[in-house]
Design an enzyme around this catalytic site. Structure first.
Site, PDB file in Angstrom:
ATOM      1  N   LYS A  72      -2.341   5.981  -4.017  1.00  0.00           N
ATOM      2  CA  LYS A  72      -3.503   6.837  -3.729  1.00  0.00           C
ATOM      3  C   LYS A  72      -3.333   8.253  -4.270  1.00  0.00           C
ATOM      4  O   LYS A  72      -2.243   8.821  -4.214  1.00  0.00           O
ATOM      5  CB  LYS A  72      -3.732   6.936  -2.219  1.00  0.00           C
ATOM      6  CG  LYS A  72      -3.718   5.622  -1.481  1.00  0.00           C
ATOM      7  CD  LYS A  72      -4.158   5.806  -0.031  1.00  0.00           C
ATOM      8  CE  LYS A  72      -3.794   4.596   0.820  1.00  0.00           C
ATOM      9  NZ  LYS A  72      -2.396   4.583   1.269  1.00  0.00           N
TER      10      LYS A  72
ATOM     11  N   TYR B 246       2.738   9.921   0.915  1.00  0.00           N
ATOM     12  CA  TYR B 246       3.820   9.411   1.770  1.00  0.00           C
ATOM     13  C   TYR B 246       5.198   9.874   1.277  1.00  0.00           C
ATOM     14  O   TYR B 246       6.209   9.682   1.951  1.00  0.00           O
ATOM     15  CB  TYR B 246       3.786   7.879   1.862  1.00  0.00           C
ATOM     16  CG  TYR B 246       2.475   7.303   2.368  1.00  0.00           C
ATOM     17  CD1 TYR B 246       1.547   8.100   3.049  1.00  0.00           C
ATOM     18  CD2 TYR B 246       2.143   5.969   2.177  1.00  0.00           C
ATOM     19  CE1 TYR B 246       0.340   7.583   3.490  1.00  0.00           C
ATOM     20  CE2 TYR B 246       0.936   5.437   2.628  1.00  0.00           C
ATOM     21  CZ  TYR B 246       0.041   6.258   3.274  1.00  0.00           C
ATOM     22  OH  TYR B 246      -1.156   5.736   3.717  1.00  0.00           O
TER      23      TYR B 246
ATOM     24  N   ASP C 191       0.847  -1.191   0.000  1.00  0.00           N
ATOM     25  CA  ASP C 191       0.000   0.000   0.000  1.00  0.00           C
ATOM     26  C   ASP C 191       0.886   1.246   0.000  1.00  0.00           C
ATOM     27  O   ASP C 191       1.702   1.432   0.908  1.00  0.00           O
ATOM     28  CB  ASP C 191      -0.891   0.008   1.248  1.00  0.00           C
ATOM     29  CG  ASP C 191      -1.764   1.248   1.286  1.00  0.00           C
ATOM     30  OD1 ASP C 191      -2.668   1.350   0.435  1.00  0.00           O
ATOM     31  OD2 ASP C 191      -1.529   2.128   2.143  1.00  0.00           O
TER      32      ASP C 191
ATOM     33  N   HIS D 157      -7.476   9.028  -1.669  1.00  0.00           N
ATOM     34  CA  HIS D 157      -6.907   8.895  -0.320  1.00  0.00           C
ATOM     35  C   HIS D 157      -7.888   9.296   0.774  1.00  0.00           C
ATOM     36  O   HIS D 157      -7.986   8.651   1.819  1.00  0.00           O
ATOM     37  CB  HIS D 157      -5.615   9.718  -0.224  1.00  0.00           C
ATOM     38  CG  HIS D 157      -4.692   9.285   0.863  1.00  0.00           C
ATOM     39  ND1 HIS D 157      -3.326   9.276   0.729  1.00  0.00           N
ATOM     40  CD2 HIS D 157      -4.927   8.838   2.114  1.00  0.00           C
ATOM     41  CE1 HIS D 157      -2.772   8.846   1.859  1.00  0.00           C
ATOM     42  NE2 HIS D 157      -3.728   8.592   2.719  1.00  0.00           N
TER      43      HIS D 157
HETATM   44  N1  NAP Z   1      -5.743   5.560   4.219  1.00  0.00           N
HETATM   45  C1  NAP Z   1      -5.219   6.190   5.232  1.00  0.00           C
HETATM   46  O1  NAP Z   1      -5.561   7.339   5.546  1.00  0.00           O
HETATM   47  C2  NAP Z   1      -4.170   5.506   6.054  1.00  0.00           C
HETATM   48  C3  NAP Z   1      -3.877   6.000   7.322  1.00  0.00           C
HETATM   49  C4  NAP Z   1      -2.913   5.330   8.059  1.00  0.00           C
HETATM   50  C5  NAP Z   1      -2.278   4.210   7.542  1.00  0.00           C
HETATM   51  N2  NAP Z   1      -2.575   3.772   6.299  1.00  0.00           N
HETATM   52  C6  NAP Z   1      -1.879   2.605   5.693  1.00  0.00           C
HETATM   53  O2  NAP Z   1      -1.915   1.531   6.614  1.00  0.00           O
HETATM   54  C7  NAP Z   1      -0.582   1.093   6.891  1.00  0.00           C
HETATM   55  C8  NAP Z   1      -0.518   0.507   8.264  1.00  0.00           C
HETATM   56  O3  NAP Z   1      -0.884   1.478   9.225  1.00  0.00           O
HETATM   57  P1  NAP Z   1      -0.219   1.536  10.638  1.00  0.00           P
HETATM   58  O4  NAP Z   1       1.220   1.865  10.497  1.00  0.00           O
HETATM   59  O5  NAP Z   1      -1.037   2.396  11.491  1.00  0.00           O
HETATM   60  O6  NAP Z   1      -0.373   0.005  11.082  1.00  0.00           O
HETATM   61  P2  NAP Z   1      -0.156  -0.765  12.433  1.00  0.00           P
HETATM   62  O7  NAP Z   1       0.479  -2.025  12.010  1.00  0.00           O
HETATM   63  O8  NAP Z   1      -1.410  -0.767  13.212  1.00  0.00           O
HETATM   64  O9  NAP Z   1       0.839   0.098  13.300  1.00  0.00           O
HETATM   65  C9  NAP Z   1       2.195   0.087  13.136  1.00  0.00           C
HETATM   66  C10 NAP Z   1       2.799   0.172  14.537  1.00  0.00           C
HETATM   67  O10 NAP Z   1       2.788  -1.116  15.129  1.00  0.00           O
HETATM   68  C11 NAP Z   1       4.111  -1.529  15.428  1.00  0.00           C
HETATM   69  N3  NAP Z   1       4.234  -2.936  14.987  1.00  0.00           N
HETATM   70  C12 NAP Z   1       4.273  -3.414  13.724  1.00  0.00           C
HETATM   71  N4  NAP Z   1       4.343  -4.746  13.717  1.00  0.00           N
HETATM   72  C13 NAP Z   1       4.349  -5.143  15.008  1.00  0.00           C
HETATM   73  C14 NAP Z   1       4.394  -6.391  15.645  1.00  0.00           C
HETATM   74  N5  NAP Z   1       4.472  -7.526  14.931  1.00  0.00           N
HETATM   75  N6  NAP Z   1       4.376  -6.416  16.997  1.00  0.00           N
HETATM   76  C15 NAP Z   1       4.287  -5.280  17.716  1.00  0.00           C
HETATM   77  N7  NAP Z   1       4.234  -4.063  17.161  1.00  0.00           N
HETATM   78  C16 NAP Z   1       4.259  -3.980  15.829  1.00  0.00           C
HETATM   79  C17 NAP Z   1       5.017  -0.608  14.635  1.00  0.00           C
HETATM   80  O11 NAP Z   1       6.195  -0.305  15.335  1.00  0.00           O
HETATM   81  P3  NAP Z   1       7.669  -0.529  14.693  1.00  0.00           P
HETATM   82  O12 NAP Z   1       7.710   0.163  13.366  1.00  0.00           O
HETATM   83  O13 NAP Z   1       8.529   0.059  15.730  1.00  0.00           O
HETATM   84  O14 NAP Z   1       7.813  -2.017  14.558  1.00  0.00           O
HETATM   85  C18 NAP Z   1       4.188   0.662  14.515  1.00  0.00           C
HETATM   86  O15 NAP Z   1       4.338   1.460  15.686  1.00  0.00           O
HETATM   87  C19 NAP Z   1       0.270   2.343   6.630  1.00  0.00           C
HETATM   88  O16 NAP Z   1       1.617   2.045   6.394  1.00  0.00           O
HETATM   89  C20 NAP Z   1      -0.410   2.897   5.417  1.00  0.00           C
HETATM   90  O17 NAP Z   1      -0.004   2.178   4.256  1.00  0.00           O
HETATM   91  C21 NAP Z   1      -3.538   4.393   5.554  1.00  0.00           C
END
Ligand code: NAP
Length: 313
Positions: A86, A57, A52, A119
């Site tokens: 997006k 970004y 994604d 987006h």
């Molecule tokens: N459409 C939108 O408006 C929108 C908004 C937000 C996000 N997104 C998309 O969704 C993706 C994911 O969002 P998100 O980053 O919020 O997802 P998430 O996976 O809920 O959160 C990531 C967080 O979790 C930690 N993490 C990841 N894997 C882990 C594991 N196995 N165990 C424990 N902690 C873990 C990461 O820390 P570390 O990095 O320190 O491991 C980071 O702090 C984004 O990259 C983006 O592509 C879209």
């Protein structure tokens, strides 16, 4: 019925042009391009096939480099990958859509994307400034374009053949219904925040009825408090099934019928988040019935301003 060994390879057969969408997706919302490239490479190596991305970004080029290197190394071919990117809020005017799309393709070094999302449903003042603000710090919206007009421009991208499917992100059920009602090409994917503290059951039900894949971002709660991973119900299930809380939350997402996105810059966690296995039915029921915390972490659905991008709130 999915077996524990195959959950991570689940694909949803999108009804609207997207083909088979890998349920397990890696998000590239990583501020630093070098870290983005490394994380994307690590994700490709452990088996993620759905990526994604977003113009917003500012790192599509880094994702593109990692993907090209994987192609050159013979690890995979284009057809094995599902890549989404997006359209940003400042490019909603129909005449800006194709140039924005083409620029994303160029940065990603791809000749098509599997899905292109709007987006957010909020149009911002058109221009190069991605976060236009007035002198009081308020977002400058663009009243000169409707979401339907932008959707029509995305439909034309599908007609051109460089975009297999289109979708929406950060959309409410109400606004989604409006687009579905008039769409010539229906949304294939709807990407919204969703996790055990924000299950969005009504939206999921509507998406199911319409053949739309609901894709959960922040599937682990974005590492914010209150922590999804420290929730006692999730933690107890993790102990019982010998998995980590993250693996429980991600398995739950797929088993209830959503695709998910997760992000990490740490190879060990990237591997862990791919290595999910099916949960027993009682665990699925407990997550639905016993978790009472209710939280939306990202207010982007209210303003179009992405809460998770550093410097935007
Ligand atoms: N459409 C939108 O408006 C929108 C908004 C937000 C996000 N997104 C998309 O969704 C993706 C994911 O969002 P998100 O980053 O919020 O997802 P998430 O996976 O809920 O959160 C990531 C967080 O979790 C930690 N993490 C990841 N894997 C882990 C594991 N196995 N165990 C424990 N902690 C873990 C990461 O820390 P570390 O990095 O320190 O491991 C980071 O702090 C984004 O990259 C983006 O592509 C879209």
């Amino acid at each position: 019925m999915t077996t524990s060994d195959t959950l991570r390879y689940t694909r949803f057969h999108g009804a609207h042009g997207s083909g088979a969408i890998p349920a397990v997706g890696f998000g590239t919302l990583i501020p630093d391009p070098v870290a983005t490239k490394q994380a994307t490479k690590a994700a490709l190596e452990v088996g993620f096939r759905h990526f994604d991305c977003a113009e917003r970004y500012r790192n599509e080029a880094a994702v593109g480099e990692a993907i090209q290197e994987a192609f050159k190394a013979g690890i995979l071919q284009r057809k094995d990958l599902f890549v989404t990117t997006k359209l940003w809020n400042t490019n909603h005017r129909p005449e800006r859509v194709k140039p924005a799309f083409d620029a994303s393709l160029r940065r990603l070094q791809l000749d098509y994307v599997d899905c292109y999302l709007i987006h957010t449903p909020f149009a911002f003042q058109p221009g190069d400034e991605q976060d236009p603000r007035d002198e009081h710090g308020r977002v400058i919206y663009d009243p000169g374009v409707t979401l339907v007009e932008t959707w029509r421009a995305l439909e034309r991208l599908v007609d051109d053949g460089h975009c297999k499917s289109i979708g929406l992100s950060d959309i409410t059920l109400e606004k989604l219904r409006e687009i579905v009602a008039v769409a010539r090409i229906k949304p294939a994917i709807v990407q919204v925040e969703s996790h055990p503290f924000l299950p969005e059951w009504d939206l999921l039900e509507f998406c199911r009825e319409q053949g739309i894949v609901l894709q959960a971002f922040a599937a682990l709660g974005h590492g914010m408090e209150p922590s999804v991973l420290n929730d006692p119900v999730i933690a107890a299930i993790a102990q019982r099934v010998h998995k980590t809380p993250a693996q429980v939350a991600l398995a739950w997402a797929v088993q209830r019928g959503t695709a998910f996105l997760t992000t990490s810059t740490k190879p060990r966690r990237i591997q862990e988040s791919f290595d999910i296995s099916a949960l027993p039915e009682d665990a699925m029921r407990e997550i639905r019935e016993r978790i009472t915390t209710s939280v939306r972490f990202n207010t982007v659905v209210e303003t179009g301003v992405p809460g998770f991008i550093p410097g935007t709130r």
